[in-house]
Design a protein around this motif. Structure first.
Motif, PDB file in Angstrom:
ATOM      1  N   UNK A  34     -57.148  36.916 -34.924  1.00 39.05           N
ATOM      2  CA  UNK A  34     -58.414  37.514 -34.472  1.00 39.05           C
ATOM      3  C   UNK A  34     -58.512  37.427 -32.949  1.00 39.05           C
ATOM      4  N   UNK A  35     -58.161  36.284 -32.399  1.00 38.96           N
ATOM      5  CA  UNK A  35     -58.277  36.095 -30.950  1.00 38.96           C
ATOM      6  C   UNK A  35     -57.287  36.995 -30.207  1.00 38.96           C
ATOM      7  N   UNK A  36     -56.001  36.933 -30.593  1.00 42.87           N
ATOM      8  CA  UNK A  36     -54.968  37.669 -29.848  1.00 42.87           C
ATOM      9  C   UNK A  36     -55.152  39.177 -29.955  1.00 42.87           C
ATOM     10  N   UNK A  37     -55.626  39.654 -31.106  1.00 40.17           N
ATOM     11  CA  UNK A  37     -55.711  41.107 -31.300  1.00 40.17           C
ATOM     12  C   UNK A  37     -56.869  41.727 -30.520  1.00 40.17           C
ATOM     13  N   UNK A  38     -57.697  40.893 -29.898  1.00 39.39           N
ATOM     14  CA  UNK A  38     -58.686  41.454 -28.956  1.00 39.39           C
ATOM     15  C   UNK A  38     -57.995  41.989 -27.712  1.00 39.39           C
ATOM     16  N   UNK A  39     -56.885  41.337 -27.342  1.00 45.84           N
ATOM     17  CA  UNK A  39     -56.214  41.659 -26.074  1.00 45.84           C
ATOM     18  C   UNK A  39     -54.983  42.522 -26.282  1.00 45.84           C
ATOM     19  N   UNK A  40     -54.256  42.246 -27.381  1.00 45.22           N
ATOM     20  CA  UNK A  40     -52.974  42.908 -27.643  1.00 45.22           C
ATOM     21  C   UNK A  40     -53.053  43.582 -29.006  1.00 45.22           C
ATOM     22  N   UNK A  41     -52.775  44.881 -29.055  1.00 44.04           N
ATOM     23  CA  UNK A  41     -52.621  45.534 -30.356  1.00 44.04           C
ATOM     24  C   UNK A  41     -51.431  44.897 -31.061  1.00 44.04           C
ATOM     25  N   UNK A  42     -51.645  44.424 -32.270  1.00 46.64           N
ATOM     26  CA  UNK A  42     -50.528  43.872 -33.043  1.00 46.64           C
ATOM     27  C   UNK A  42     -49.828  45.020 -33.758  1.00 46.64           C
ATOM     28  N   UNK A  43     -48.491  44.929 -33.801  1.00 50.45           N
ATOM     29  CA  UNK A  43     -47.696  45.987 -34.428  1.00 50.45           C
ATOM     30  C   UNK A  43     -46.716  45.362 -35.405  1.00 50.45           C
ATOM     31  N   UNK A  44     -46.352  46.135 -36.418  1.00 49.80           N
ATOM     32  CA  UNK A  44     -45.389  45.643 -37.403  1.00 49.80           C
ATOM     33  C   UNK A  44     -44.128  45.176 -36.682  1.00 49.80           C
ATOM     34  N   UNK A  45     -43.660  44.005 -37.024  1.00 45.94           N
ATOM     35  CA  UNK A  45     -42.464  43.447 -36.397  1.00 45.94           C
ATOM     36  C   UNK A  45     -42.752  42.444 -35.300  1.00 45.94           C
ATOM     37  N   UNK A  46     -43.967  42.430 -34.799  1.00 49.80           N
ATOM     38  CA  UNK A  46     -44.333  41.399 -33.812  1.00 49.80           C
ATOM     39  C   UNK A  46     -44.246  40.016 -34.475  1.00 49.80           C
ATOM     40  N   UNK A  47     -43.961  39.020 -33.644  1.00 47.80           N
ATOM     41  CA  UNK A  47     -43.892  37.643 -34.146  1.00 47.80           C
ATOM     42  C   UNK A  47     -44.950  36.795 -33.454  1.00 47.80           C
ATOM     43  N   UNK A  48     -45.500  35.858 -34.196  1.00 48.37           N
ATOM     44  CA  UNK A  48     -46.453  34.914 -33.600  1.00 48.37           C
ATOM     45  C   UNK A  48     -45.957  33.492 -33.847  1.00 48.37           C
ATOM     46  N   UNK A  49     -45.703  32.766 -32.761  1.00 42.07           N
ATOM     47  CA  UNK A  49     -45.360  31.332 -32.805  1.00 42.07           C
ATOM     48  C   UNK A  49     -46.675  30.567 -32.747  1.00 42.07           C
ATOM     49  N   UNK A  50     -46.906  29.723 -33.747  1.00 42.61           N
ATOM     50  CA  UNK A  50     -48.257  29.201 -33.962  1.00 42.61           C
ATOM     51  C   UNK A  50     -48.474  27.779 -33.436  1.00 42.61           C
ATOM     52  N   UNK A  51     -47.565  27.312 -32.597  1.00 40.11           N
ATOM     53  CA  UNK A  51     -47.787  26.019 -31.948  1.00 40.11           C
ATOM     54  C   UNK A  51     -46.946  24.919 -32.560  1.00 40.11           C
ATOM     55  N   UNK A  52     -46.735  23.875 -31.770  1.00 40.96           N
ATOM     56  CA  UNK A  52     -45.815  22.814 -32.187  1.00 40.96           C
ATOM     57  C   UNK A  52     -46.548  21.506 -32.451  1.00 40.96           C
ATOM     58  N   UNK A  53     -46.116  20.782 -33.480  1.00 37.96           N
ATOM     59  CA  UNK A  53     -46.669  19.445 -33.729  1.00 37.96           C
ATOM     60  C   UNK A  53     -46.047  18.438 -32.762  1.00 37.96           C
ATOM     61  N   UNK A  54     -46.496  17.171 -32.765  1.00 38.93           N
ATOM     62  CA  UNK A  54     -45.922  16.194 -31.841  1.00 38.93           C
ATOM     63  C   UNK A  54     -44.442  15.947 -32.113  1.00 38.93           C
ATOM     64  N   UNK A  55     -43.792  15.354 -31.129  1.00 37.45           N
ATOM     65  CA  UNK A  55     -42.378  15.009 -31.290  1.00 37.45           C
ATOM     66  C   UNK A  55     -41.448  15.880 -30.478  1.00 37.45           C
TER      67      UNK A  55
END
Ligand code: MG
Length: 205
Positions: free
Chosen positions: A159-180
């Motif tokens: 919801x947040x990113x698609x305000x700024x960037x049109x999402x298109x089929x094939x795009x990838x989203x890296x959703x963040x890293x846990x500790x370590x």
């Protein structure tokens, strides 16, 4: 295609790097030339001395959307895997200290490793049970995550990113890293697991 990455999405990881826990997703992009797949080796660049692994759940967008509402976001991704958001931590720290953009520390060639994608239908209870994932370095677990610990859910990120960037089929989203997060060296072997299934296995060269 484009690669959208979310930083500091696990509070414990934000703290390990002495970053504030954000009140909105921290977003940056990588170009298609950042992709590294099919277990190809990663060649350690000569311009960093501190290359870090960041293991992350990666979503694959399946349809175009703009201003996607959070409650409909699940219709916009259908596959998931684990990837590595490689980061030249020394360069990133130097750029951050000057308030400059991070791109060269994050978006360089082959900085976005992806494993084999799995259909989300293979994880039918993921919203309730979370998705567990891990990274092993030289056979030892170094990062273990559970998507229930994310500060921003997949839906909130979309919801947040698609305000700024049109999402298109094939795009990838890296959703963040846990500790370590931590350094890799030449000859290290990195293996990524989605639940208990290995989705990548490659070497640093
Ligand atoms: Mg990251």
């Amino acid at each position: 295609m484009k690669i959208i990455c979310v930083g500091r999405n696990y509070a414990e990881h934000a703290r390990e790097l002495q970053n504030e826990v954000p009140d909105k997703p921290v977003v940056f992009l990588k170009p298609p030339t950042a992709l590294l797949k099919d277990n190809k080796p990663f060649y350690y660049p000569e311009w960093t001395r501190e290359l870090h692994h960041e293991a992350e759940v990666v979503l694959r967008i399946c349809r175009q959307g703009k201003y996607i509402q959070e409650q409909f976001a699940h219709k916009y991704f259908d596959q998931v895997t684990v990837g590595v958001d490689f980061t030249a931590r020394d360069l990133q720290h130097a750029l951050k200290a000057k308030g400059l953009p991070w791109e060269i520390a994050k978006a360089f060639d082959h900085s976005a490793v992806v494993g084999v994608f799995k259909p989300l239908t293979a994880l039918p209870e993921w919203e309730r049970n979370g998705i567990r994932f891990s990274l092993h370095k030289n056979g030892k677990p170094v990062q273990q995550g559970d998507t229930r610990d994310m500060l921003f859910s997949f839906g909130a990120i979309i919801a947040y990113c698609s305000q700024f960037f049109t999402l298109q089929a094939g795009d990838l989203i890296y959703t963040g890293t846990p500790p370590g997060v931590g350094p890799v060296e030449r000859e290290d072997r990195l293996e990524g697991f989605l639940e208990d299934e290995k989705v990548f296995d490659f070497y640093i060269k």
